[in-house]
Design an enzyme around this catalytic site. Sequence first.
Site, short mmCIF file in Angstrom:
data_model
loop_
_atom_site.label_atom_id
_atom_site.label_comp_id
_atom_site.label_asym_id
_atom_site.label_seq_id
_atom_site.Cartn_x
_atom_site.Cartn_y
_atom_site.Cartn_z
N CYS A 1 28.81 8.25 -1.10
CA CYS A 1 28.83 7.81 -2.51
C CYS A 1 30.03 8.39 -3.24
O CYS A 1 30.29 9.59 -3.17
CB CYS A 1 27.54 8.26 -3.20
SG CYS A 1 27.47 7.81 -4.93
N CYS B 1 28.18 13.82 -9.83
CA CYS B 1 26.88 13.40 -10.36
C CYS B 1 25.81 14.48 -10.36
O CYS B 1 25.13 14.68 -11.34
CB CYS B 1 26.45 12.17 -9.59
SG CYS B 1 24.71 11.90 -9.48
N CYS C 1 22.56 14.30 -5.94
CA CYS C 1 22.41 14.56 -4.50
C CYS C 1 23.08 15.90 -4.16
O CYS C 1 24.07 16.26 -4.77
CB CYS C 1 23.09 13.47 -3.67
SG CYS C 1 22.28 11.87 -3.83
N GLN D 1 4.93 7.74 -5.43
CA GLN D 1 5.75 8.29 -4.35
C GLN D 1 7.16 7.71 -4.49
O GLN D 1 7.34 6.56 -4.86
CB GLN D 1 5.14 7.95 -2.99
CG GLN D 1 3.75 8.56 -2.76
CD GLN D 1 3.77 10.10 -2.65
OE1 GLN D 1 4.81 10.72 -2.49
NE2 GLN D 1 2.59 10.70 -2.75
N PHE E 1 -6.45 15.01 -6.39
CA PHE E 1 -5.11 14.77 -6.95
C PHE E 1 -4.70 13.34 -6.57
O PHE E 1 -3.64 13.11 -5.98
CB PHE E 1 -4.09 15.80 -6.45
CG PHE E 1 -4.49 17.23 -6.69
CD1 PHE E 1 -4.19 17.85 -7.89
CD2 PHE E 1 -5.19 17.95 -5.73
CE1 PHE E 1 -4.56 19.17 -8.13
CE2 PHE E 1 -5.57 19.27 -5.96
CZ PHE E 1 -5.25 19.89 -7.15
N GLU F 1 -8.70 13.43 -10.32
CA GLU F 1 -7.33 13.56 -10.84
C GLU F 1 -7.45 14.01 -12.29
O GLU F 1 -8.43 13.70 -12.96
CB GLU F 1 -6.69 12.17 -10.66
CG GLU F 1 -5.62 11.72 -11.61
CD GLU F 1 -4.32 12.43 -11.38
OE1 GLU F 1 -3.84 12.52 -10.25
OE2 GLU F 1 -3.77 12.93 -12.38
N ASP G 1 -3.56 16.22 -2.24
CA ASP G 1 -2.11 16.02 -2.45
C ASP G 1 -1.72 16.62 -3.80
O ASP G 1 -1.45 15.90 -4.77
CB ASP G 1 -1.82 14.51 -2.40
CG ASP G 1 -0.34 14.20 -2.62
OD1 ASP G 1 0.50 15.11 -2.52
OD2 ASP G 1 -0.04 13.01 -2.88
N CYS H 1 4.39 18.60 -1.50
CA CYS H 1 5.82 18.50 -1.78
C CYS H 1 6.43 19.90 -1.88
O CYS H 1 7.54 20.05 -2.38
CB CYS H 1 6.05 17.72 -3.07
SG CYS H 1 5.17 18.44 -4.47
C1 LIG Z 1 1.82 14.83 -5.95
S1 LIG Z 1 0.94 13.83 -7.09
C2 LIG Z 1 -0.03 12.89 -5.96
C3 LIG Z 1 -0.65 11.66 -6.48
C4 LIG Z 1 -1.23 10.70 -5.45
N1 LIG Z 1 -1.91 11.36 -4.37
C5 LIG Z 1 -0.17 9.77 -4.94
O1 LIG Z 1 0.20 9.88 -3.76
O2 LIG Z 1 0.30 8.90 -5.69
C6 LIG Z 1 -0.16 15.00 -7.78
C7 LIG Z 1 -1.16 14.46 -8.75
O3 LIG Z 1 -1.94 15.57 -9.21
C8 LIG Z 1 -2.26 15.37 -10.58
N2 LIG Z 1 -2.55 16.71 -11.13
C9 LIG Z 1 -1.66 17.63 -11.58
N3 LIG Z 1 -2.31 18.74 -11.97
C10 LIG Z 1 -3.64 18.52 -11.76
C11 LIG Z 1 -4.80 19.30 -11.97
N4 LIG Z 1 -4.72 20.53 -12.47
N5 LIG Z 1 -6.00 18.76 -11.65
C12 LIG Z 1 -6.08 17.52 -11.14
N6 LIG Z 1 -5.01 16.72 -10.92
C13 LIG Z 1 -3.79 17.22 -11.23
C14 LIG Z 1 -1.04 14.68 -11.15
O4 LIG Z 1 -1.38 13.95 -12.32
C15 LIG Z 1 -0.61 13.78 -9.98
O5 LIG Z 1 -1.17 12.51 -10.09
#
Ligand SMILES: C[S@@+](CC[C@H](N)C(=O)[O-])C[C@H]1O[C@@H](n2cnc3c(N)ncnc32)[C@H](O)[C@@H]1O
Length: 404
Positions: free
Chosen positions: A57, A63, A66, A240, A267, A287, A335, A361
Amino acid sequence: MSVTITRLGHHGDGIAEGPVFAPRTLPGEEIDGEIVEGRIATPKIVTPSPDRVAAPCRHYKACGGCALQHASDNFVAGWKQDVVRTALAAQDIAAEMLPVHTSPPRARRRAVFTGRRTKKDALVGLHARASDVITEIPDCQLLYPDLLAAVPALRALTVFGASRKGELRFTVTRSNAGVDVSVEGAKPLEGQMLMTLGAMAGEHGLARLTWNGEMIAEIRPPYQTFGKARVNPPAGAFLQATQEGENALLSAVLETVSGAKHIADLFSGCGTFALPMAENAEVHAVESEADMLRSLDQGWRMATGLKRVTTEARDLFRRPLLPDELKRYDAVVIDPPRAGAEYQMMEIATAQVPVVSAVSCNPVTFARDAKILTQAGYEMGPVTVVDQFRWSTHVEMAAAFTLK
Ligand SMILES: C[S@@+](CC[C@H](N)C(=O)[O-])C[C@H]1O[C@@H](n2cnc3c(N)ncnc32)[C@H](O)[C@@H]1O
């Protein structure tokens, strides 16, 4: 002065003994340059690494979006696996690694742009790392072309809605119906602004426009497809980063929970995993964001051929699901955000849920939480590293934990 790079740091900078940091360098490279406060800002590469490639790029240096375009895909994949392996080793967990899934270029479907007014027009681009410079990126190799095509709209919105000195923050998401734009930091809505903004959204072909959290226009619902369901997420909601990354994580999750009939998806976001899993199992999605769960629920209600999906808005850091609640599930998917889910994992370990599909992550919190399970009698399966943040230092991973 000449130094040799021995490793990469968390932000992707090369590090030589000292430590001396040098951007866009690789392990094994001999570099030359003036060291100022432990940093060679513009290193001259004396002996290049065999893993060095020409950055694809033209915006790469300016930028800041990256960090690793000067390294081959193989090198980056190996480095990301090492980051995960090292984090697990620090918890005395030996990991078997599956091949890395690297998303292709021009696949990122969500980005945050910044807009600032100039004398005659507006500047829209990405903020360089730790700087207030905005870099325009018309030939960006990372973002889905639909996002770049939205820049003229963002520029017009900046001219219209930014204060003289302020900056607008645009969260732009690719959907199946066009681009979804959420603007923050804009002038408050007053007078005819709503009408004008609605017209601008239409003229620029946006699917939806949200202004300081208020929906201005939804010309076409900006839906995402999760399995058999179409979900219209709230503005700026988590998604994602690439479709390819999502597919890789979802495959790992589905393989882990295959055979389970009652699954808790913790989550859950808007149902990335919950809705595809509902083709074969009843799912309880938990969530903290109630509006994401509303989208998930609506998507489930409109879909056909899915088993029951229930939702629960709950802060899982403060109120993790307890063993009594967990015992009805034969699998849990978890997650969490970067902080991980230490307390929730302890409850899962106590409940001895037979199968846990963990997605993360953050290698450090993933390893910490994995240790809670392995100490409670779980065995960790091979780890899938997913690189959906191509050319950055972010790492995603998934692994199955089963009771021995
Ligand atoms: C890494 S994302 C994963 C979302 C989903 N599994 C996906 O793949 O699209 C983490 C999620 O945790 C939620 N989250 C963050 N803090 C939280 C908490 N204290 N209790 C419950 N959910 C939470 C966020 O809103 C988000 O949607």
